[in-house]
Motif scaffolding. Structure first.
Motif, PDB file in Angstrom:
ATOM      1  N   ARG A  47       0.820  -1.215   0.000  1.00 36.48           N
ATOM      2  CA  ARG A  47       0.000   0.000   0.000  1.00 36.48           C
ATOM      3  C   ARG A  47       0.850   1.260   0.000  1.00 36.48           C
ATOM      4  NH1 ARG A  47      -4.601  -1.646   4.434  1.00 36.48           N
ATOM      5  NH2 ARG A  47      -5.517  -3.328   3.212  1.00 36.48           N
ATOM      6  N   GLN A  48       2.112   1.104   0.394  1.00 35.71           N
ATOM      7  CA  GLN A  48       3.025   2.252   0.394  1.00 35.71           C
ATOM      8  C   GLN A  48       3.485   2.521  -1.034  1.00 35.71           C
ATOM      9  OE1 GLN A  48       6.200   1.917   3.266  1.00 35.71           O
ATOM     10  NE2 GLN A  48       4.956   0.581   4.570  1.00 35.71           N
ATOM     11  N   SER A  49       3.986   3.692  -1.254  1.00 33.34           N
ATOM     12  CA  SER A  49       4.491   4.024  -2.588  1.00 33.34           C
ATOM     13  C   SER A  49       5.967   3.625  -2.686  1.00 33.34           C
ATOM     14  CB  SER A  49       4.297   5.510  -2.885  1.00 33.34           C
ATOM     15  OG  SER A  49       4.965   6.275  -1.907  1.00 33.34           O
ATOM     16  N   LYS A  50       6.225   2.379  -2.297  1.00 28.56           N
ATOM     17  CA  LYS A  50       7.572   1.809  -2.334  1.00 28.56           C
ATOM     18  C   LYS A  50       7.477   0.406  -2.921  1.00 28.56           C
ATOM     19  CE  LYS A  50       9.258   4.295   1.731  1.00 28.56           C
ATOM     20  NZ  LYS A  50       9.983   4.157   2.990  1.00 28.56           N
ATOM     21  N   TRP A  51       8.632  -0.220  -3.145  1.00 28.30           N
ATOM     22  CA  TRP A  51       8.712  -1.535  -3.767  1.00 28.30           C
ATOM     23  C   TRP A  51       8.780  -2.656  -2.736  1.00 28.30           C
ATOM     24  CZ3 TRP A  51       7.685  -1.107  -8.690  1.00 28.30           C
ATOM     25  CH2 TRP A  51       8.051   0.044  -9.370  1.00 28.30           C
ATOM     26  N   ILE A  52       8.344  -3.835  -3.136  1.00 32.05           N
ATOM     27  CA  ILE A  52       8.585  -5.069  -2.393  1.00 32.05           C
ATOM     28  C   ILE A  52       9.623  -5.812  -3.222  1.00 32.05           C
ATOM     29  CG2 ILE A  52       7.639  -7.268  -1.612  1.00 32.05           C
ATOM     30  CD1 ILE A  52       4.939  -5.843  -1.305  1.00 32.05           C
ATOM     31  N   LEU A  53      10.799  -6.018  -2.651  1.00 34.42           N
ATOM     32  CA  LEU A  53      11.903  -6.625  -3.384  1.00 34.42           C
ATOM     33  C   LEU A  53      12.093  -8.086  -2.997  1.00 34.42           C
ATOM     34  CD1 LEU A  53      14.521  -3.739  -2.949  1.00 34.42           C
ATOM     35  CD2 LEU A  53      12.839  -4.043  -4.797  1.00 34.42           C
ATOM     36  N   PHE A  54      12.239  -8.955  -3.973  1.00 39.66           N
ATOM     37  CA  PHE A  54      12.633 -10.344  -3.780  1.00 39.66           C
ATOM     38  C   PHE A  54      14.048 -10.458  -4.337  1.00 39.66           C
ATOM     39  CE2 PHE A  54       8.163 -10.838  -3.312  1.00 39.66           C
ATOM     40  CZ  PHE A  54       7.928 -12.051  -2.683  1.00 39.66           C
ATOM     41  N   THR A  55      15.008 -10.893  -3.511  1.00 41.37           N
ATOM     42  CA  THR A  55      16.369 -11.027  -4.008  1.00 41.37           C
ATOM     43  C   THR A  55      16.425 -12.166  -5.025  1.00 41.37           C
ATOM     44  OG1 THR A  55      17.101 -12.550  -2.271  1.00 41.37           O
ATOM     45  CG2 THR A  55      17.372 -10.174  -1.850  1.00 41.37           C
TER      46      THR A  55
END
Length: 140
Positions: A47-55
């Motif tokens: 919901r944030q204006s940021k990314w969810i990163l998967f290495t």
């Protein structure tokens, strides 16, 4: 494969890697509850204006499974493996950039480094989750 949130042991759950090497939850009831709990945390993070990163060392995320759990998959980024970038550096860069609301990494990192990264993530308002890929079984 076990997927754990670094800050709480009760958030452990099993996942499997399908023939396309995707991140999917397994069927045991307790594992499913934990998987759904982590997915709900990723949904909040999305919901944030940021990314969810998967290495890149993690199995690729299964966007259908995540989407069914209200994760905004347009914010999920799967980072490719890089020989010159260790996973710890990738995690640190993701946290310190301020552009990640959550990071999913493998637990192939020693426990002391995991604790330090978890604290760094917490200090920078970023959720950090670890996946144990050593017990992963490829489905045929």
């Amino acid at each position: 494969m076990n997927y754990t949130q670094s800050s709480a042991a009760e958030n452990s759950f099993s996942v499997s890697v399908n023939p396309r090497n995707s991140f999917i939850a397994s069927s045991p009831a307790k594992s499913q509850r934990s998987a759904d709990h982590i997915a709900s945390q990723l949904a909040l993070a999305s919901r944030q204006s940021k990314w969810i990163l998967f290495t890149g060392q993690c199995p690729k995320p299964d966007f259908k499974w995540l989407s069914q759990r209200n994760v905004d998959c347009s914010k999920v980024v799967y980072l490719k493996n890089s020989d010159h970038n260790e996973q710890i550096k990738v995690i640190m860069d993701g946290i310190l950039s301020g552009n990640a609301s959550a990071i999913v990494a493998t637990s192939a990192i020693d426990s002391i480094s995991q604790q330090q990264l978890t604290q760094l993530a917490k200090d920078n308002h970023c959720a950090l989750h670890f996946v144990d890929v050593s017990s992963a079984q490829q489905l045929h």
